[in-house]
Design an enzyme around this catalytic site. Structure first.
Site, PDB file in Angstrom:
ATOM      1  N   GLU A 124     -13.310  46.644  60.183  1.00 35.69           N
ATOM      2  CA  GLU A 124     -13.437  48.025  60.522  1.00 35.69           C
ATOM      3  C   GLU A 124     -13.185  48.308  61.629  1.00 35.69           C
ATOM      4  O   GLU A 124     -13.100  47.970  62.767  1.00 35.69           O
ATOM      5  CB  GLU A 124     -15.188  47.594  59.737  1.00 35.69           C
TER       6      GLU A 124
ATOM      7  N   GLY B 266     -22.850  43.538  50.819  1.00 34.46           N
ATOM      8  CA  GLY B 266     -22.794  42.788  51.874  1.00 34.46           C
ATOM      9  C   GLY B 266     -21.497  42.589  52.954  1.00 34.46           C
ATOM     10  O   GLY B 266     -21.955  42.868  54.270  1.00 34.46           O
ATOM     11  N   ARG B 267     -20.613  41.779  52.837  1.00 32.97           N
ATOM     12  CA  ARG B 267     -20.083  41.621  53.534  1.00 32.97           C
ATOM     13  C   ARG B 267     -18.536  41.329  53.324  1.00 32.97           C
ATOM     14  O   ARG B 267     -17.794  41.502  52.258  1.00 32.97           O
ATOM     15  CB  ARG B 267     -19.675  40.287  54.473  1.00 32.97           C
TER      16      ARG B 267
ATOM     17  N   ASP C 273     -19.063  49.682  50.818  1.00 31.79           N
ATOM     18  CA  ASP C 273     -19.840  49.964  52.090  1.00 31.79           C
ATOM     19  C   ASP C 273     -19.087  48.935  53.025  1.00 31.79           C
ATOM     20  O   ASP C 273     -19.305  49.281  54.646  1.00 31.79           O
ATOM     21  CB  ASP C 273     -20.968  49.520  51.819  1.00 31.79           C
TER      22      ASP C 273
ATOM     23  N   THR D  79     -28.347  41.707  61.832  1.00 33.82           N
ATOM     24  CA  THR D  79     -28.806  40.608  61.354  1.00 33.82           C
ATOM     25  C   THR D  79     -27.914  39.429  61.729  1.00 33.82           C
ATOM     26  O   THR D  79     -28.661  37.860  62.111  1.00 33.82           O
ATOM     27  CB  THR D  79     -28.661  40.275  60.147  1.00 33.82           C
TER      28      THR D  79
ATOM     29  N   HIS E 271     -19.423  51.042  56.165  1.00 31.13           N
ATOM     30  CA  HIS E 271     -20.415  50.381  56.953  1.00 31.13           C
ATOM     31  C   HIS E 271     -21.678  51.367  57.310  1.00 31.13           C
ATOM     32  O   HIS E 271     -21.912  50.919  57.991  1.00 31.13           O
ATOM     33  CB  HIS E 271     -19.563  48.973  58.074  1.00 31.13           C
TER      34      HIS E 271
ATOM     35  N   ALA F 211     -24.778  51.522  55.087  1.00 29.14           N
ATOM     36  CA  ALA F 211     -26.255  51.051  54.263  1.00 29.14           C
ATOM     37  C   ALA F 211     -27.041  50.923  54.735  1.00 29.14           C
ATOM     38  O   ALA F 211     -27.597  50.862  54.549  1.00 29.14           O
ATOM     39  CB  ALA F 211     -25.490  50.241  53.018  1.00 29.14           C
ATOM     40  N   TRP F 212     -26.805  50.256  55.397  1.00 27.84           N
ATOM     41  CA  TRP F 212     -27.631  49.880  56.758  1.00 27.84           C
ATOM     42  C   TRP F 212     -28.622  50.582  57.700  1.00 27.84           C
ATOM     43  O   TRP F 212     -29.335  50.601  58.446  1.00 27.84           O
ATOM     44  CB  TRP F 212     -27.175  48.311  57.449  1.00 27.84           C
TER      45      TRP F 212
END
Length: 308
Positions: free
Chosen positions: A262, A232-233, A257, A72, A284, A286-287
Site C-alpha cells: 500500500e 481485513g488485511r 479495500d 488498531t 484502504h 473503509a475505516w
C-alpha cells in the site's frame, strides 16, 4: 510534555485539538525512517499510524515514555523491544467498526446491484434514447435468501453478520484462530464456507494463520456466482490469483479495500484485469469515516491521559 505525530496526514484534516491540549504537539504529514530518527530526539509521547518503530528509532528517542498507535494493528511496532525498555504501547480499538461494516455492504450492494452500470446508463444518455421505461439488461441479485460466509468473527465480523441477517441472509463463519466462540452462527471449516457462500467477507488480522489463506485453490472451491470481499488485511488474499479467477469467471466478482503493498503498485495484476467491471476497489479507506476519525483522535487522547 512533547507529543510528536510522525504521519499525521493519515488522519487527513481531522482536528487534533484534543491531543494538542495535552502538551506541545508537533505534527509531520509523513516521515521516512531517516526523517523519523531526527524527529524523535526530544519526544515524550510518540504517535504513529504506519511509521515503523524499531530499536534504532527507540535509541533515537531517549525521552520516550509512551507510544500511541493511531490504529488498531501494531505490526509496525517492535512491541517486544518497547516493552524491554519499559515503554508502553497503546493502540485504538473499536473506533472503526461501524465504518468498516458500512463499507462492506457498500461494496457488496454495488457488486450485487450492478450500481456503476446503471448509473452510467442514465448519465450517458442511453436510458433516455433507449425507448423503454427500464433497462433490464443487467438483472441484479437479491441478497435475501443467500449465504454470507465471514472469515474472522471478531467485533467487525459479528456486526457484518447481524446486518447480513437483517437483509435476510444466512450466516456461517470460519474461525481463523481455531476458537469457535459464537453461539449465534455456525462455525464451519474453510472449505465448506467457500463452497456454500454466495458472498465471502474477510475480517481477520494478518498473521501466520491467515497469510495467503485465499489462493487459487480456495477460489476454485467457491460458487461461480459468488463474491469475495477483503476488508481485513492485504496478504490474506493472493492478488494475482484473485485477478485471474474473477477475469476467468471462476467467481462473479471481488471487492478489496486492503492490499499486500500500500499504496497499490501501478503494475499490480489487479489494475490489469480484462473485466474491471467485476471489481470494486477502495484505497484502504473503509475505516476512515468522518465519525471514525473523530473517535480515533479521542481514543489517542485518552491513551495519553491514561499514560501520564
Amino acid at each position: 510534555m512533547r507529543i510528536v505525530f510522525l504521519d499525521a496526514s493519515t488522519l487527513g484534516d481531522t482536528p487534533l485539538d484534543e491531543i494538542a491540549a495535552l502538551g506541545d504537539l508537533v505534527t509531520y504529514p509523513t516521515s521516512t525512517h531517516e526523517e523519523a530518527l531526527a524527529r524523535v530526539e526530544d519526544c515524550d509521547v510518540l504517535i504513529i499510524n504506519k511509521v515503523r518503530v524499531d530499536a534504532e528509532l527507540l535509541d533515537a528517542a531517549p525521552r520516550l515514555r509512551l507510544i500511541c498507535e493511531a490504529a488498531t494493528g501494531v505490526n509496525n511496532i517492535d512491541v517486544g523491544e518497547a516493552a524491554a525498555r519499559g515503554i508502553p504501547v497503546r493502540n485504538a480499538a473499536g473506533y472503526s467498526t461501524d465504518a468498516v461494516v458500512q463499507s462492506t455492504f457498500a461494496h457488496l450492494l454495488s457488486l450485487a446491484g450492478h450500481s456503476p452500470y446503471f448509473d452510467e446508463c442514465v448519465k450517458s444518455g442511453r436510458y433516455s434514447s433507449g425507448g423503454l421505461f427500464c433497462d433490464i439488461s443487467h438483472p441484479y441479485v437479491e441478497l435475501s435468501g443467500k449465504t454470507m460466509g465471514i472469515i474472522g468473527l471478531g467485533t467487525i465480523g459479528t456486526k457484518v453478520a447481524a446486518v447480513a441477517e437483517a437483509l435476510g441472509m444466512r450466516v456461517v463463519y470460519y474461525s481463523t484462530s481455531g476458537t469457535s466462540h459464537s453461539r449465534a452462527y455456525p462455525s464451519v471449516p474453510l472449505d465448506e464456507l467457500l463452497a456454500v457462500s454466495d458472498a465471502v467477507s474477510i475480517h481477520a488480522p494478518l498473521n501466520d494463520r491467515t497469510a495467503g489463506l485465499i489462493g487459487a485453490a480456495e477460489l476454485q472451491k467457491m460458487k461461480p456466482t459468488a463474491f469475495l470481499l477483503n476488508l481485513g488485511r492485504g496478504g490474506i488474499v493472493d492478488e494475482a490469483a484473485l485477478a485471474e479467477a474473477v477475469d476467468a469467471g471462476v467467481i462473479a466478482g471481488a471487492a478489496l479495500d486492503v492490499y499486500v503493498r500500500e499504496p497499490l503498485p501501478a503494475d499490480s495484476p489487479l489494475l490489469k484485469v480484462r473485466h474491471p467491471e467485476r471489481f470494486r476497489f477502495t484505497p484502504h479507506t473503509a475505516w476512515a469515516s468522518r465519525e471514525a476519525l473523530l473517535r480515533l483522535v479521542h481514543q489517542v487522547a485518552d491513551n495519553i491521559r491514561l499514560g501520564f
